[in-house]
Design a protein around this motif. Structure first.
Motif, PDB file in Angstrom:
ATOM      1  N   PHE A  58       1.057  -1.168  -0.041  1.00 25.78           N
ATOM      2  CA  PHE A  58      -0.027   0.037  -0.003  1.00 25.78           C
ATOM      3  C   PHE A  58       0.694   1.504   0.055  1.00 25.78           C
ATOM      4  CE2 PHE A  58      -3.669  -2.578   2.473  1.00 25.78           C
ATOM      5  CZ  PHE A  58      -3.984  -3.007   0.869  1.00 25.78           C
ATOM      6  N   SER A  61       1.913   1.809  -3.384  1.00 29.78           N
ATOM      7  CA  SER A  61       0.942   2.763  -4.238  1.00 29.78           C
ATOM      8  C   SER A  61       0.815   4.248  -3.897  1.00 29.78           C
ATOM      9  CB  SER A  61      -0.515   1.910  -4.001  1.00 29.78           C
ATOM     10  OG  SER A  61      -1.742   2.910  -4.456  1.00 29.78           O
ATOM     11  N   SER A  65       1.590   7.179  -6.747  1.00 32.39           N
ATOM     12  CA  SER A  65       0.689   8.335  -7.031  1.00 32.39           C
ATOM     13  C   SER A  65       1.520   9.735  -6.881  1.00 32.39           C
ATOM     14  CB  SER A  65      -0.503   8.224  -6.012  1.00 32.39           C
ATOM     15  OG  SER A  65      -1.392   7.037  -6.075  1.00 32.39           O
ATOM     16  N   GLY A 107       0.717   3.026  -8.411  1.00 31.04           N
ATOM     17  CA  GLY A 107      -0.319   3.241  -7.586  1.00 31.04           C
ATOM     18  C   GLY A 107      -1.411   2.285  -7.815  1.00 31.04           C
ATOM     19  N   MET A 108      -1.717   1.877  -9.107  1.00 33.13           N
ATOM     20  CA  MET A 108      -2.934   0.679  -9.073  1.00 33.13           C
ATOM     21  C   MET A 108      -2.422  -0.806  -8.882  1.00 33.13           C
ATOM     22  SD  MET A 108      -5.431   2.341 -10.071  1.00 33.13           S
ATOM     23  CE  MET A 108      -5.211   3.525  -8.991  1.00 33.13           C
ATOM     24  N   GLY A 110      -0.139  -1.540  -6.505  1.00 29.98           N
ATOM     25  CA  GLY A 110       0.157  -1.710  -5.282  1.00 29.98           C
ATOM     26  C   GLY A 110      -0.985  -1.984  -4.205  1.00 29.98           C
ATOM     27  N   ILE A 111      -2.040  -1.471  -4.872  1.00 32.44           N
ATOM     28  CA  ILE A 111      -3.231  -1.592  -4.111  1.00 32.44           C
ATOM     29  C   ILE A 111      -3.912  -2.825  -4.622  1.00 32.44           C
ATOM     30  CG2 ILE A 111      -5.944  -0.958  -4.129  1.00 32.44           C
ATOM     31  CD1 ILE A 111      -5.075   1.945  -4.042  1.00 32.44           C
ATOM     32  N   ALA A 170      -3.707   5.029   0.335  1.00 30.44           N
ATOM     33  CA  ALA A 170      -3.539   4.505  -0.843  1.00 30.44           C
ATOM     34  C   ALA A 170      -4.669   4.651  -1.756  1.00 30.44           C
ATOM     35  CB  ALA A 170      -2.975   3.167  -1.132  1.00 30.44           C
ATOM     36  N   ALA A 174      -4.670   7.229  -5.113  1.00 34.24           N
ATOM     37  CA  ALA A 174      -4.570   6.638  -6.005  1.00 34.24           C
ATOM     38  C   ALA A 174      -5.607   7.157  -7.159  1.00 34.24           C
ATOM     39  CB  ALA A 174      -4.913   5.146  -5.916  1.00 34.24           C
TER      40      ALA A 174
END
Length: 366
Positions: A58, A61, A65, A107-108, A110-111, A170, A174
């Motif tokens: 997280f 992410s 960002s 960013g995407m 990691g989540i 996150a 994000a």
């Protein structure tokens, strides 16, 4: 004696796929497989390690960002990115693209990976069978609320503030890069598309050299990528790239006897030299392919095809309008110049375009 052809006793006939005679006792419910606990279920060490791994994902992410915004606001692309003598603008553009694309990806990713790893290592994985039912009564609504509370308890989000806080951070950050990308689509009223830098007397110059073009330079079948001469005086902060994207033009020469010209456009070309906007009227991609023998202009993005010999009428593809034509003439020195700006907005269609066309028609009439 068995009949091996159908698996039935001798003298018996039947369809092995026929289950009409089957009884509930024919097939036994095997039940759920034995539960195999994970290492994170039985030992606090692996559980704590998995928690830190999820929080790290997280955090990745969040960092991704932030990198997007560093590239979006912090990296400036000044100058001509196509210049041969100075590659600094090109290097800045590459760095910006790397930060924008890499930031969104991190960013995407990691989540997504963090949630999957969380579910596979820390959330309960015991098997169960539950009948679905409609929630209609207050008691059943209370049961549903209890189920949600149970899910929250089993997920461990209340007991693991590190995961909870990094996930919230996150999830909040994000989506913000996409807000920035939507901002780049332009203002809501799209009035900047109504006018470009073209105006009466502005010379047509080659892209990217910036040298003026004489009518004698344009031979039959030749093609030039053209910009307005006054564009060179703009800096990046003054909207150089935006104005260039709107004003870019394709210049070609055809046999005048093979071209269909409307009466109101008879003085918009110079001995078969025509100038049309390079911006596709579908979604704004740059027109880049010219078929000399058929006089067709092709958009490489979605294959919209325009007939140059018929005022760039659409003959194939999703585009719904012809390419706007730039009226041109020749100055006293023999250089090609614009007679005026485009008589209609360039680029793709939009909701206020009819209003803009009517206003531009009034301006040209006055």
């Amino acid at each position: 004696m068995a009949d091996h052809r159908d698996g039935l006793p001798q003298g018996k006939t039947g369809n092995l796929l026929d289950r009409s005679a089957a009884t509930p006792d024919t097939f036994q419910d095997p039940g759920l497989p034995p539960h195999r606990p994970r290492s994170t279920d039985v030992a606090p060490g692996p559980a704590k390690r998995a928690e830190r791994q999820v929080a790290l994902l997280f955090a990745v992410s969040i960092i991704g960002s932030i990198l997007f915004f560093v590239g979006y606001f912090g990296v400036r692309v000044d100058g001509d990115i196509y210049a041969v003598t100075d590659n600094a603008p090109t290097a800045a553009l590459r760095l910006q693209n790397l930060l924008l694309g890499g930031g969104i990806a991190l960013g995407m990713l990691g989540i997504g990976v963090g949630v999957v790893h969380w579910a596979r290592t820390l959330m309960p994985d015991h098997e169960l069978v539950e009948e679905r039912h409609d929630v209609v009564t207050e008691a059943q609504r209370a049961d549903a609320e209890q189920i949600v509370d149970t899910i929250l308890d089993e997920s461990g989000i209340k007991r693991r503030p590190l995961i909870r806080n990094t996930l919230i951070g996150a999830a909040v950050i994000a989506p913000l890069p996409f807000v920035g990308l939507l901002r780049d689509l332009g203002p809501l009223n799209l009035t900047p598309l109504r006018h470009t830098l073209w105006e009466e007397g502005v010379r047509l110059v080659r892209d990217p050299s910036g040298t003026p073009i004489m009518a004698s330079d344009v031979t039959l079948g030749s093609t030039f990528h053209v910009l307005p001469e006054n564009l060179s005086g703009l800096s990046h902060d003054e909207g150089y790239l935006d104005e260039k994207a709107k004003a870019v033009v394709l210049l070609m020469r055809l046999d005048p006897d093979t071209v269909n010209v409307s009466p109101e456009r008879e003085d918009w070309n110079v001995d078969g030299i025509f100038a049309y906007s390079k911006v596709c009227t579908h979604v704004g991609c740059p027109i880049a392919l010219y078929e000399q023998h058929t006089h067709h202009l092709l958009c490489p993005c979605h294959q919209s095809t325009f007939d140059l010999a018929d005022e760039c009428r659409v003959i194939f593809g999703p585009a719904s309008r012809p390419l706007p034509q730039l009226p041109i003439s020749v100055d006293a020195d023999g250089y090609l110049v614009a007679r005026s700006d485009f008589h209609e907005p360039v680029g793709p269609s939009y909701s206020q375009r009819i209003i803009a066309v009517n206003e531009m028609a009034e301006e040209n009439a006055n």
